[in-house]
Design an enzyme around this catalytic site. Structure first.
Site, mmCIF file in Angstrom:
data_model
loop_
_atom_site.group_PDB
_atom_site.id
_atom_site.type_symbol
_atom_site.label_atom_id
_atom_site.label_comp_id
_atom_site.label_asym_id
_atom_site.label_seq_id
_atom_site.Cartn_x
_atom_site.Cartn_y
_atom_site.Cartn_z
ATOM 1 N N HIS A 1 -16.809 3.911 18.932
ATOM 2 C CA HIS A 1 -16.406 2.900 19.928
ATOM 3 C C HIS A 1 -17.561 2.601 20.894
ATOM 4 O O HIS A 1 -17.802 1.452 21.250
ATOM 5 C CB HIS A 1 -15.238 3.413 20.784
ATOM 6 N N LYS B 1 2.189 4.183 18.018
ATOM 7 C CA LYS B 1 1.778 5.437 17.391
ATOM 8 C C LYS B 1 1.943 6.530 18.427
ATOM 9 O O LYS B 1 2.061 6.244 19.623
ATOM 10 C CB LYS B 1 0.347 5.344 16.875
ATOM 11 N N ARG C 1 -15.116 -0.337 9.925
ATOM 12 C CA ARG C 1 -15.758 0.813 9.297
ATOM 13 C C ARG C 1 -15.628 0.701 7.790
ATOM 14 O O ARG C 1 -16.418 0.069 7.133
ATOM 15 C CB ARG C 1 -15.109 2.113 9.787
ATOM 16 N N SER D 1 -10.223 7.893 15.706
ATOM 17 C CA SER D 1 -9.524 8.707 16.717
ATOM 18 C C SER D 1 -8.511 9.629 16.056
ATOM 19 O O SER D 1 -8.311 10.769 16.500
ATOM 20 C CB SER D 1 -8.839 7.816 17.753
HETATM 21 O O1 PNS Z 1 -7.368 0.905 18.105
HETATM 22 P P1 PNS Z 1 -6.255 0.181 17.402
HETATM 23 O O2 PNS Z 1 -4.991 1.007 17.453
HETATM 24 O O3 PNS Z 1 -6.632 -0.214 15.997
HETATM 25 O O4 PNS Z 1 -5.981 -1.171 18.237
HETATM 26 C C1 PNS Z 1 -4.961 -2.067 17.870
HETATM 27 C C2 PNS Z 1 -4.664 -3.052 19.025
HETATM 28 C C3 PNS Z 1 -4.250 -2.304 20.267
HETATM 29 C C4 PNS Z 1 -5.907 -3.867 19.312
HETATM 30 C C5 PNS Z 1 -3.521 -3.999 18.537
HETATM 31 O O5 PNS Z 1 -2.442 -3.226 18.129
HETATM 32 C C6 PNS Z 1 -3.087 -4.974 19.613
HETATM 33 O O6 PNS Z 1 -3.773 -5.920 19.903
HETATM 34 N N1 PNS Z 1 -1.914 -4.732 20.231
HETATM 35 C C7 PNS Z 1 -1.407 -5.561 21.299
HETATM 36 C C8 PNS Z 1 -0.136 -6.287 20.902
HETATM 37 C C9 PNS Z 1 -0.474 -7.520 20.078
HETATM 38 O O7 PNS Z 1 -1.048 -8.475 20.539
HETATM 39 N N2 PNS Z 1 -0.093 -7.458 18.798
HETATM 40 C C10 PNS Z 1 -0.377 -8.507 17.855
HETATM 41 C C11 PNS Z 1 -1.773 -8.353 17.282
HETATM 42 S S1 PNS Z 1 -1.694 -8.658 15.575
#
Ligand code: PNS
Length: 179
Positions: A21, A45, A94, A132
Site C-alpha cells: 500500500h 469482512k 497484484r 492484508s
Molecule cells: O482493500 P479492499 O477491501 O480491496 O477495498 C475495497 C473498497 C473499500 C475500496 C470497496 O469495497 C469500496 O469502495 N467500498 C465502498 C462501498 C462502495 O462504494 N461499494 C461499491 C464499489 S463496487
C-alpha cells in the site's frame, strides 16, 4: 471554486496498511497534487482493527509523503470521491486474481460516476505476494511479517492478537479472504 489541483482517492480496507500500500501511495503521489488514502469504515469482512486505529496506522506509515492525507469514509466510494473534489480512484493491482474484482469495481464505479476514472497501479514485484489478509493470518499464527509491514504495524499486530487471544484462546480469529 478555487483550483485545488488534481486530487485522487486511494481507497481500501487497510486492515492493516502494508508495504505494498505504501509503495502504491508513494507512486500515486508523484502524479497527483494530492492523494487521499481513505479507509472504508465497514468493509464486508471481519475486521482486525477499527477504522480509527487503521487510520492512525495509515497516517504514521504515510507521513513521509507530503501530498498524502489520510481519511476514513462511509457509504458509496464515488460519493466520497466527489465530495472531496477528486477526479480519480487509485487501486493497486497484484496478481491476476485481483483483476476480476478490480475490473468489476471499476466498471460499477464508472457507471455510477462516469467522470471519475479508476487508475490501477501495478504492485512492485517486491510486494506482489503481500495482502492484508495474508499478513493477518501469518501474524495470528506467530509468523514473521516484519518484511511486509512497518515495525509499528508489526508491533500493533502482535498486541492485537494478544488482546484477542485473551478473549478467545483458540486460534482462527481471522478468515482468509482476498484484500
Ligand atoms: O482493500 P479492499 O477491501 O480491496 O477495498 C475495497 C473498497 C473499500 C475500496 C470497496 O469495497 C469500496 O469502495 N467500498 C465502498 C462501498 C462502495 O462504494 N461499494 C461499491 C464499489 S463496487
Amino acid at each position: 471554486m478555487a483550483d485545488t489541483g488534481h486530487i485522487a482517492v486511494y481507497p481500501g480496507s487497510f486492515d492493516p496498511i502494508h508495504n505494498g500500500h505504501i509503495d502504491v501511495a508513494e507512486r500515486a503521489a508523484k502524479f497527483f497534487d494530492k492523494v487521499i488514502v481513505a479507509a472504508y469504515d465497514l468493509p464486508k469482512k471481519r475486521l482486525l482493527f477499527d477504522a480509527d486505529r487503521r487510520m492512525e496506522m495509515m497516517a504514521e506509515a504515510l507521513r513521509h509523503i507530503p501530498n498524502v492525507e489520510v481519511a476514513k469514509f462511509s457509504g458509496l466510494l464515488v460519493n466520497y470521491v466527489a465530495s472531496v473534489g477528486a477526479m480519480a480512484i487509485i487501486r493497486g493491482l497484484r496478481v491476476f486474481s485481483d483483476f476480476e474484482f478490480e475490473f468489476r469495481m471499476g466498471l460499477a464505479n464508472k457507471k455510477l460516476a462516469p467522470d471519475i476514472e479508476t487508475i490501477s497501479i501495478m504492485a512492485d514485484e517486491r510486494h506482489i505476494h503481500i495482502s492484508s489478509s495474508t499478513i493477518r493470518e501469518i501474524a495470528e499464527l506467530g509468523g514473521d511479517v516484519s518484511t511486509m509491514v512497518p515495525g509499528f504495524v508489526d508491533r500493533a499486530l502482535v498486541a492485537r492478537f494478544e488482546e484477542l487471544r485473551a478473549l478467545q484462546p483458540e486460534p482462527g480469529y481471522t478468515i482468509s479472504i482476498r484484500d
